[in-house]
Design a protein around this motif. Structure first.
Motif, PDB file in Angstrom:
ATOM      1  N   GLY A  40     -39.543  16.619   6.839  1.00  0.00           N
ATOM      2  CA  GLY A  40     -40.768  17.061   7.499  1.00  0.00           C
ATOM      3  C   GLY A  40     -41.822  17.536   6.539  1.00  0.00           C
ATOM      4  O   GLY A  40     -43.018  17.243   6.712  1.00  0.00           O
ATOM      5  N   ILE A  41     -41.414  18.274   5.516  1.00  0.00           N
ATOM      6  CA  ILE A  41     -42.380  18.800   4.566  1.00  0.00           C
ATOM      7  C   ILE A  41     -43.005  17.658   3.767  1.00  0.00           C
ATOM      8  O   ILE A  41     -44.220  17.658   3.507  1.00  0.00           O
ATOM      9  N   GLY A  42     -42.206  16.671   3.402  1.00  0.00           N
ATOM     10  CA  GLY A  42     -42.760  15.506   2.708  1.00  0.00           C
ATOM     11  C   GLY A  42     -43.774  14.779   3.574  1.00  0.00           C
ATOM     12  O   GLY A  42     -44.846  14.388   3.093  1.00  0.00           O
ATOM     13  N   ALA A  43     -43.468  14.623   4.856  1.00  0.00           N
ATOM     14  CA  ALA A  43     -44.396  13.944   5.766  1.00  0.00           C
ATOM     15  C   ALA A  43     -45.690  14.731   5.904  1.00  0.00           C
ATOM     16  O   ALA A  43     -46.791  14.154   5.903  1.00  0.00           O
ATOM     17  N   ALA A  44     -45.572  16.064   6.005  1.00  0.00           N
ATOM     18  CA  ALA A  44     -46.765  16.902   6.139  1.00  0.00           C
ATOM     19  C   ALA A  44     -47.609  16.850   4.867  1.00  0.00           C
ATOM     20  O   ALA A  44     -48.844  16.740   4.930  1.00  0.00           O
ATOM     21  N   CYS A  45     -46.958  16.923   3.713  1.00  0.00           N
ATOM     22  CA  CYS A  45     -47.698  16.887   2.452  1.00  0.00           C
ATOM     23  C   CYS A  45     -48.415  15.545   2.266  1.00  0.00           C
ATOM     24  O   CYS A  45     -49.575  15.498   1.822  1.00  0.00           O
ATOM     25  N   GLU A  46     -47.737  14.444   2.613  1.00  0.00           N
ATOM     26  CA  GLU A  46     -48.391  13.133   2.508  1.00  0.00           C
ATOM     27  C   GLU A  46     -49.593  13.053   3.451  1.00  0.00           C
ATOM     28  O   GLU A  46     -50.640  12.504   3.095  1.00  0.00           O
ATOM     29  N   HIS A  47     -49.448  13.591   4.646  1.00  0.00           N
ATOM     30  CA  HIS A  47     -50.553  13.603   5.621  1.00  0.00           C
ATOM     31  C   HIS A  47     -51.756  14.342   5.045  1.00  0.00           C
ATOM     32  O   HIS A  47     -52.895  13.844   5.093  1.00  0.00           O
ATOM     33  N   HIS A  48     -51.528  15.533   4.507  1.00  0.00           N
ATOM     34  CA  HIS A  48     -52.641  16.330   3.989  1.00  0.00           C
ATOM     35  C   HIS A  48     -53.244  15.704   2.731  1.00  0.00           C
ATOM     36  O   HIS A  48     -54.456  15.782   2.515  1.00  0.00           O
ATOM     37  N   LEU A 134     -46.030  18.260  12.583  1.00  0.00           N
ATOM     38  CA  LEU A 134     -45.887  17.272  11.509  1.00  0.00           C
ATOM     39  C   LEU A 134     -44.480  17.316  10.926  1.00  0.00           C
ATOM     40  O   LEU A 134     -43.882  16.273  10.620  1.00  0.00           O
ATOM     41  N   LEU A 135     -43.948  18.527  10.763  1.00  0.00           N
ATOM     42  CA  LEU A 135     -42.591  18.689  10.228  1.00  0.00           C
ATOM     43  C   LEU A 135     -41.565  18.112  11.189  1.00  0.00           C
ATOM     44  O   LEU A 135     -40.639  17.406  10.792  1.00  0.00           O
ATOM     45  N   TRP A 136     -41.720  18.424  12.466  1.00  0.00           N
ATOM     46  CA  TRP A 136     -40.716  17.997  13.448  1.00  0.00           C
ATOM     47  C   TRP A 136     -40.622  16.474  13.494  1.00  0.00           C
ATOM     48  O   TRP A 136     -39.520  15.921  13.557  1.00  0.00           O
ATOM     49  N   THR A 137     -41.778  15.806  13.431  1.00  0.00           N
ATOM     50  CA  THR A 137     -41.779  14.341  13.452  1.00  0.00           C
ATOM     51  C   THR A 137     -41.077  13.789  12.213  1.00  0.00           C
ATOM     52  O   THR A 137     -40.343  12.795  12.286  1.00  0.00           O
ATOM     53  N   GLY A 138     -41.264  14.448  11.078  1.00  0.00           N
ATOM     54  CA  GLY A 138     -40.564  14.036   9.860  1.00  0.00           C
ATOM     55  C   GLY A 138     -39.065  14.266   9.951  1.00  0.00           C
ATOM     56  O   GLY A 138     -38.262  13.398   9.570  1.00  0.00           O
ATOM     57  N   HIS A 139     -38.665  15.431  10.459  1.00  0.00           N
ATOM     58  CA  HIS A 139     -37.237  15.718  10.598  1.00  0.00           C
ATOM     59  C   HIS A 139     -36.560  14.744  11.563  1.00  0.00           C
ATOM     60  O   HIS A 139     -35.371  14.435  11.414  1.00  0.00           O
ATOM     61  N   ALA A 140     -37.298  14.258  12.547  1.00  0.00           N
ATOM     62  CA  ALA A 140     -36.736  13.347  13.548  1.00  0.00           C
ATOM     63  C   ALA A 140     -36.244  12.037  12.948  1.00  0.00           C
ATOM     64  O   ALA A 140     -35.433  11.337  13.563  1.00  0.00           O
ATOM     65  N   THR A 141     -36.696  11.724  11.735  1.00  0.00           N
ATOM     66  CA  THR A 141     -36.272  10.453  11.127  1.00  0.00           C
ATOM     67  C   THR A 141     -34.765  10.395  10.904  1.00  0.00           C
ATOM     68  O   THR A 141     -34.194   9.305  10.836  1.00  0.00           O
ATOM     69  N   MET A 142     -34.106  11.551  10.792  1.00  0.00           N
ATOM     70  CA  MET A 142     -32.651  11.494  10.606  1.00  0.00           C
ATOM     71  C   MET A 142     -31.965  10.898  11.830  1.00  0.00           C
ATOM     72  O   MET A 142     -30.974  10.171  11.702  1.00  0.00           O
ATOM     73  N   ILE A 143     -32.487  11.180  13.024  1.00  0.00           N
ATOM     74  CA  ILE A 143     -31.923  10.591  14.238  1.00  0.00           C
ATOM     75  C   ILE A 143     -32.226   9.090  14.286  1.00  0.00           C
ATOM     76  O   ILE A 143     -31.367   8.277  14.669  1.00  0.00           O
ATOM     77  N   ASP A 144     -33.429   8.701  13.874  1.00  0.00           N
ATOM     78  CA  ASP A 144     -33.751   7.266  13.804  1.00  0.00           C
ATOM     79  C   ASP A 144     -32.733   6.531  12.935  1.00  0.00           C
ATOM     80  O   ASP A 144     -32.254   5.440  13.290  1.00  0.00           O
ATOM     81  N   GLU A 145     -32.401   7.106  11.779  1.00  0.00           N
ATOM     82  CA  GLU A 145     -31.458   6.469  10.855  1.00  0.00           C
ATOM     83  C   GLU A 145     -30.068   6.334  11.486  1.00  0.00           C
ATOM     84  O   GLU A 145     -29.404   5.296  11.323  1.00  0.00           O
TER      85      GLU A 145
END
Length: 304
Positions: A40-48, A134-145
């Protein structure tokens, strides 16, 4: 390219035998900064970064700060992390190792967070450690995998601190049509802000964090985390510090991976609270990791 890795999903024979049902581990302890936080933090940082921000500021007791520092280094953006006085020297060292500035302020995360918010300007993005969509959407990728792997499960065990992982897993389940899957939310006594919220039927603030699992040390859980308990099956399990530490040591023996007691809370459900899993057949456990504990520290906690 995402800043997080697609982590292994493995069936754990030791945890399966201990709990009497099939247990699958999502090994996010193997993320480069040591915990799931980088999703999530990576996704948020890339967004910003895409939106022109030229500096990141965060507040953290450890793992979130390490993840922001790692993301900043990878994106060539300077990072400042505000930590409370309770943050270990090891955690501060790991944040600095990634090239970030560390500022110590206040007795608790809340005070460090307030100071971090004062350091913002127009070119700076604030990276919250857990309470941000933004974090939650990034963390959700583990379920996608996991869904892409084809492994099916009827429950997810995870640790809860501020509730960011819970919010991300819930979002991941929803977007993959798995609303019926139960979530077992593990906390340690002395840091159980979600269990307190569920009992009070609203988010409440703990008077203090008294658990050694300081990575779970949010005195008040995110509003979104509480909302999830009202809209889907969530079972709160509170374990003591000793059970969490013992679980870390067993996990180190069983899987050759060292995690901190915040992660040990979830592992302890499989090792010593199998009764809470009786109605499930195949359980997914998030091995969320944590880089701030050492083997010597775990052994000292276990001895005490």
């Amino acid at each position: 390219m995402a800043l997080h890795l697609e982590t292994p999903l493995i069936e754990s024979c030791p945890l399966s035998q201990a709990s009497g049902r099939s247990v699958w581990l999502k090994m996010d302890a193997l993320q480069p900064p040591g915990s799931f936080k980088i999703r999530g933090i990576g996704a948020a940082c890339e967004h910003h970064a895409r939106n022109g921000k030229r500096r990141f500021v965060s507040s953290s007791g450890g793992n979130a700060g390490i993840a922001v520092a790692y993301a900043g280094r990878r994106l060539s953006i300077p990072v400042s992390v505000f930590v409370p006085e309770t943050t270990s020297d090891r955690a501060k060292s790991l944040i600095r190792q990634e090239g970030a500035e560390v500022f110590v302020h206040g007795a608790s995360w809340q005070e460090a967070n307030e100071r971090a918010l004062q350091a913002l300007d127009a070119e700076t993005a604030f990276i919250h450690p857990f309470d941000d969509p933004l974090l939650w959407t990034g963390h959700a990728t583990m379920i996608d995998e996991i869904v892409r792997s084809g492994v099916q499960f009827d429950a997810v065990i995870l640790s809860v601190g501020g509730g960011g992982l819970l919010a991300g897993v819930s979002e991941g389940l929803d977007r993959n049509g798995l609303q019926h899957v139960s979530i077992i939310a593990a906390e340690t006594a002395g840091a159980a802000s979600l269990a307190a919220a569920v009992k009070a039927s609203k988010p409440v603030e703990l008077p203090a964090i008294t658990s050694i699992a300081t990575s779970l040390g949010a005195r008040k859980v995110a509003e979104r985390a509480f909302e999830i308990t009202q809209s889907r099956p969530v079972d709160c399990v509170v374990v003591d510090d000793r059970a969490a530490v013992d679980a870390c040591m067993r996990f180190l023996d069983d899987h050759r991976v060292l995690v901190e007691p915040a992660c040990g809370a979830a592992l302890a459900v499989g090792y010593t609270h199998a009764d809470r899993l009786a109605r499930f057949e195949r359980v997914l456990m998030i091995a969320c990791g944590g880089a701030t504990a050492t083997l010597a520290q775990l052994e000292a906690w276990q001895a005490s």
